[in-house]
Enzyme design. Structure first.
Site, PDB file in Angstrom:
ATOM      1  N   ILE A  39       0.894  -1.352   0.058  1.00  0.00           N
ATOM      2  CA  ILE A  39      -0.166  -0.307  -0.170  1.00  0.00           C
ATOM      3  C   ILE A  39       0.564   0.910  -0.297  1.00  0.00           C
ATOM      4  CG2 ILE A  39      -2.080  -0.850   1.730  1.00  0.00           C
ATOM      5  CD1 ILE A  39      -1.250   0.302   3.738  1.00  0.00           C
ATOM      6  N   ASP A  40       0.429   2.753  -0.010  1.00  0.00           N
ATOM      7  CA  ASP A  40       1.249   3.447  -0.850  1.00  0.00           C
ATOM      8  C   ASP A  40       1.811   3.701   0.623  1.00  0.00           C
ATOM      9  OD1 ASP A  40       0.214   3.346  -3.665  1.00  0.00           O
ATOM     10  OD2 ASP A  40      -1.114   4.787  -3.117  1.00  0.00           O
ATOM     11  N   LYS A  41       3.179   5.169   0.330  1.00  0.00           N
ATOM     12  CA  LYS A  41       3.139   5.274   2.021  1.00  0.00           C
ATOM     13  C   LYS A  41       2.645   6.455   2.351  1.00  0.00           C
ATOM     14  CE  LYS A  41       6.663   9.250   3.001  1.00  0.00           C
ATOM     15  NZ  LYS A  41       7.690   9.421   2.561  1.00  0.00           N
ATOM     16  N   ARG A  53      -7.064   5.224  -6.290  1.00  0.00           N
ATOM     17  CA  ARG A  53      -6.928   6.714  -6.210  1.00  0.00           C
ATOM     18  C   ARG A  53      -7.405   7.177  -7.659  1.00  0.00           C
ATOM     19  NH1 ARG A  53      -0.943   6.850  -4.043  1.00  0.00           N
ATOM     20  NH2 ARG A  53      -1.331   9.888  -4.402  1.00  0.00           N
TER      21      ARG A  53
END
EC number: 5.4.99.-
Length: 344
Positions: free
Chosen positions: A143-145, A263
């Site tokens: 998962i993204d930062k 997103r």
């Protein structure tokens, strides 16, 4: 350096390539993927009837004796770092963590340390039996930062192989919560006119496109309808905010798992995430739709409002179904509390 030897025979009607035949017939307990077997072939670690073969495309006959020599796991070059982790579940084969926003999953140029992998190396220590020949955590999804929430990580080759297969088959249950601009609605003619969007019963928004890296900005993903990788996201509204409603808390779930999928898909539908610096933007809220304290909380939110809330899969070693939930982190919970002022 110690080694282990895996010996087995090729069954009837083998595939035409050695690597495919090995992947089909290697004992499941060896937990060797086709990719790993391909590397072992190239390294001269595979013998067919006592003769080393280094061509993955070579043919192999039924009944052939296969010897695969596998080195015991080596220490990773990535340094362990004592970074606090919120561990949701752990056993000898895997670990599930609730990753905080701001933490990168894996070291990369620009982020050489301070990552989840650095933290896991310190936390797991000698419990890591080795993944792909290295004593390292097996990352099967990311998962993204600046997205918070649940991640499962393999601690053994067997777990890595089993988890990777489930992610590849899209059988893993993954639910996210996201705060978006606007409120997706099946009666909205604008949404009906956007290619790749449709609605299922229950006012469930379905987004079906392909995704690929943007042609000019390599840090972004772009929606395509030819080329790229197939991607499907579903979302439903949990809560609305504002009078008229200008924001919605969405539950989003993935049929596929592509980079930035939620997103970029929600932005494609015109419902970008609050705080998303890449796809969401700082959109102007309708005047007086929210009290000023609520509007300011939205404007000040420093990251994409996205949280990986639910993760479910079959345990890759025991086969038991497991499911984990993580509550919203403090920053998203506070943001929602500020928005609820508008409806009290």
């Amino acid at each position: 350096m110690s080694h282990r030897r895996i010996t087995f025979e090729i069954a009837d009607a083998p595939p035409p390539r050695l690597d495919k035949a090995l992947a089909r017939d290697v004992p499941e307990s060896a937990a060797l993927s086709r990719t790993r077997l391909g590397r072992l072939i190239a390294d001269g670690a595979v013998a067919v009837d006592g003769v080393v073969v280094q061509d993955a495309k070579a043919r192999v006959e039924p009944g052939a004796r296969i010897d695969v020599t596998v080195e015991e796991a080596q220490d990773s070059h990535i340094l362990p770092q004592d970074i606090p982790l919120e561990v949701v579940f752990e056993d000898l084969d895997l670990i599930v963590v609730n990753k905080p926003a701001g933490m990168v999953v894996h070291p990369a140029p620009g982020t050489p340390d301070g990552t989840l992998v650095n933290a896991l190396l310190a936390h797991c220590g000698d419990d890591l039996s080795g993944v792909g020949g290295m004593k390292r955590p097996g990352i099967v999804h990311r998962i993204d930062k600046d997205t918070s929430g649940l991640l499962v990580v393999a601690k053994s080759d067997a777990a890595h192989h089993g988890l990777a297969s489930q992610f590849e088959a899209h059988s893993v249950e993954r639910y996210y919560q996201a705060l978006v601009y606007g409120v997706p609605d099946a009666n909205d003619p604008r949404l009906r006119g956007i290619r790749g969007t449709s609605f299922e019963p229950g006012n469930i928004l379905k987004l079906t496109t392909h995704l690929a890296r943007h042609k000019t900005d390599r840090q972004r993903q772009a929606v395509l309808f030819q080329g790229g990788r197939h991607a499907i996201t579903r979302a439903r509204t949990i809560e609305r905010f504002g009078t008229p409603a200008v924001l919605a808390l969405m539950e989003c779930w993935l049929e596929t798992g592509r980079t930035h999928q939620i997103r970029v898909h929600m932005a494609h539908a015109g419902h970008g995430l609050v705080g998303d610096p890449v796809y969401g933007g700082k959109r102007k809220l309708a005047a007086k739709a929210l009290p000023e304290v609520s509007a300011e909380a939205v404007r000040a939110f420093p990251r994409q409002a996205l949280h990986a809330a639910v993760l479910g899969f079959d345990h890759p070693v025991t086969g038991d179904p497991v499911r984990f939930e993580a509550p919203l982190p403090r920053d998203m919970a506070d943001l929602l509390d500020a928005l609820r002022v508008a409806v009290t």
